[in-house]
Write an enzyme that holds these catalytic residues in place. Structure first.
Site, PDB file in Angstrom:
ATOM      1  N   CYS A  70      41.049  43.847  36.750  1.00  7.95           N
ATOM      2  CA  CYS A  70      42.149  42.893  36.614  1.00  7.95           C
ATOM      3  C   CYS A  70      42.759  42.582  37.988  1.00  7.95           C
ATOM      4  O   CYS A  70      43.181  43.495  38.702  1.00  7.95           O
ATOM      5  CB  CYS A  70      43.229  43.456  35.686  1.00  7.95           C
ATOM      6  SG  CYS A  70      44.700  42.410  35.582  1.00  7.95           S
ATOM      7  N   CYS A  73      46.655  43.818  38.446  1.00 12.97           N
ATOM      8  CA  CYS A  73      47.042  45.221  38.537  1.00 12.97           C
ATOM      9  C   CYS A  73      47.219  45.602  40.004  1.00 12.97           C
ATOM     10  O   CYS A  73      46.650  44.958  40.895  1.00 12.97           O
ATOM     11  CB  CYS A  73      45.974  46.111  37.898  1.00 12.97           C
ATOM     12  SG  CYS A  73      45.908  46.027  36.101  1.00 12.97           S
ATOM     13  N   HIS A 116      49.318  47.229  32.828  1.00 12.83           N
ATOM     14  CA  HIS A 116      48.358  46.256  32.296  1.00 12.83           C
ATOM     15  C   HIS A 116      48.445  46.132  30.778  1.00 12.83           C
ATOM     16  O   HIS A 116      48.198  45.054  30.224  1.00 12.83           O
ATOM     17  CB  HIS A 116      46.940  46.668  32.699  1.00 12.83           C
ATOM     18  CG  HIS A 116      45.872  45.737  32.219  1.00 12.83           C
ATOM     19  ND1 HIS A 116      45.507  44.592  32.906  1.00 12.83           N
ATOM     20  CD2 HIS A 116      45.094  45.766  31.092  1.00 12.83           C
ATOM     21  CE1 HIS A 116      44.552  43.957  32.237  1.00 12.83           C
ATOM     22  NE2 HIS A 116      44.278  44.639  31.143  1.00 12.83           N
ATOM     23  N   HIS A 169      51.947  38.409  32.427  1.00 13.29           N
ATOM     24  CA  HIS A 169      52.333  37.571  33.557  1.00 13.29           C
ATOM     25  C   HIS A 169      52.735  36.188  33.059  1.00 13.29           C
ATOM     26  O   HIS A 169      52.452  35.801  31.929  1.00 13.29           O
ATOM     27  CB  HIS A 169      51.176  37.432  34.551  1.00 13.29           C
ATOM     28  CG  HIS A 169      50.048  36.566  34.056  1.00 13.29           C
ATOM     29  ND1 HIS A 169      49.167  36.971  33.076  1.00 13.29           N
ATOM     30  CD2 HIS A 169      49.676  35.295  34.400  1.00 13.29           C
ATOM     31  CE1 HIS A 169      48.288  36.000  32.843  1.00 13.29           C
ATOM     32  NE2 HIS A 169      48.578  34.970  33.622  1.00 13.29           N
ATOM     33  N   GLN A 171      53.838  32.001  34.838  1.00 10.65           N
ATOM     34  CA  GLN A 171      53.552  31.101  35.955  1.00 10.65           C
ATOM     35  C   GLN A 171      54.769  30.245  36.265  1.00 10.65           C
ATOM     36  O   GLN A 171      55.688  30.120  35.451  1.00 10.65           O
ATOM     37  CB  GLN A 171      52.354  30.207  35.627  1.00 10.65           C
ATOM     38  CG  GLN A 171      51.060  30.970  35.359  1.00 10.65           C
ATOM     39  CD  GLN A 171      49.904  30.033  35.096  1.00 10.65           C
ATOM     40  OE1 GLN A 171      49.491  29.267  35.958  1.00 10.65           O
ATOM     41  NE2 GLN A 171      49.385  30.071  33.874  1.00 10.65           N
TER      42      GLN A 171
END
Length: 352
Positions: A70, A73, A116, A169, A171
């Site tokens: 990932c 991470c 994660h 996450h 944006q």
């Protein structure tokens, strides 16, 4: 909150937001990255008058990597990621595969936690407040870029939404124009203001919903409701009770109360369809006033706009999704399978 800005190996900006003032962020990105080359451009549709971002370089972006690869991470040993440090609280960096870049705007990734396997709903109130501060800081910083007219903070959660990275996450898109959806709101606000001799449409909607059957929850500083004409099966709008145009306008009381309210809404979303169901896919979208001039919306200024968050899911019932088919995609006429009043009742029933 401590803010530390640094650069990744290819020159992109990375910002750490830490809960502790003594945090040291001096890890170096050891990846052999070349400068990112983007082909983003914005084209305006002459018939519809809206804008389309053309970003063909995104075809090669990272797609569903295994958990041990990932890119969001923290870096560990020889496993190097977008985050050079071995841990972080909140991290924001320029997207390696941006939809908007250069004169066409800017795109950033916001990593809510280094865990994660977590989701936003798993964050503590302290961590949630830190994310809010990061959103606010990035809104302020991006608004000063000469090409930026509107800042949009959002989260896509779930593979059904199209998320390609499982790490929690969101944006931030910094657009070089006022987005079509915001423009529609501003035109409605302008028309209402003229028709009522100065009334504010946002204020009147909020007042009506506070007294109605679509109210989901209300606190001293926030109110959440299912809108009268909800487009999505389960859709909630979250407003500060004091109108402000953007995240920068929130006072300390509203900032303090936000984590409790928002986490409660997210946890209710995960309970909509009952125990044992997969996590509810959703989009959470902050609507903020544009930072450019509003001359085309006669009689309206930034303070007439009301900051709010729209949270919705594309799942309409257990195991079934709401697809945007002919009417929605072809004519922009939504057909909702759930009565908004029933959706509000369900979201009240699943309170913790």
């Amino acid at each position: 909150m401590k803010k530390t800005s640094t650069r990744l190996a290819d020159g992109r900006e990375l910002i750490y937001y830490d809960l502790r003032d003594d945090a040291v962020r001096d890890a170096v990105d050891r990846r052999p990255l070349e400068r990112t080359v983007t082909t983003s451009q914005v084209r305006r549709d002459p018939l519809l008058g809206d804008a389309v971002a053309i970003a063909s370089h995104r075809q090669g972006r990272t797609y569903h990597p295994p958990a041990d690869e990932c890119p969001l991470c923290p870096s560990e040993g020889d496993r190097l990621s977008e985050i050079p440090d071995s841990s972080y609280d909140v991290a924001v960096f320029e997207n390696r595969f941006p939809s908007l870049a250069g004169d066409a705007g800017r795109c950033e990734v916001v990593c809510f936690t280094s865990d994660h396997n977590a989701s936003f709903a798993d964050l503590t109130e302290e961590q949630t407040r830190l994310v809010l501060e990061a959103w606010t800081d990035r809104t302020s910083e991006l608004s000063h870029l000469p090409s930026v007219e509107q800042v949009f903070c959002f989260e896509n959660r779930g593979a059904e939404i199209g998320v390609t990275l499982g790490h929690p996450h969101g944006q931030i898109y910094a657009y070089p124009f006022t987005t079509p959806r915001t423009a529609l709101m501003l035109r409605s606000v302008a028309a209402h203001k003229e028709a009522t001799g100065g009334g504010n449409l946002f204020d009147e909607i909020l007042e009506e919903e506070l007294a109605g059957e679509r109210l989901v929850l209300a606190t001293d500083h926030w109110a959440a409701f299912v809108p009268y004409a909800a487009h999505w099966p389960y859709e909630v709008h979250l407003y500060p009770r004091r109108r402000v145009p953007d995240l920068l306008g929130l006072d300390e009381d509203a900032r303090t109360e936000f984590p409790q309210v928002y986490l409660e809404l997210l946890r209710r979303f995960d309970r909509i369809f009952g125990e044992g169901e997969p996590s509810t896919p959703y989009i959470a979208a902050w609507h903020q006033a544009p930072f450019g001039t509003l001359e085309e919306f006669e009689g309206v200024n930034r303070d007439d706009f009301a900051l709010h968050l729209e949270l919705f899911t594309i799942r309409r019932t257990s195991g079934k999704l709401k697809f945007l088919a002919g009417s929605e995609s072809g004519m922009s006429v939504f057909i909702n399978d759930i009565q908004p009043e029933s959706a509000a009742q369900r979201l009240r029933e699943v309170a913790s």
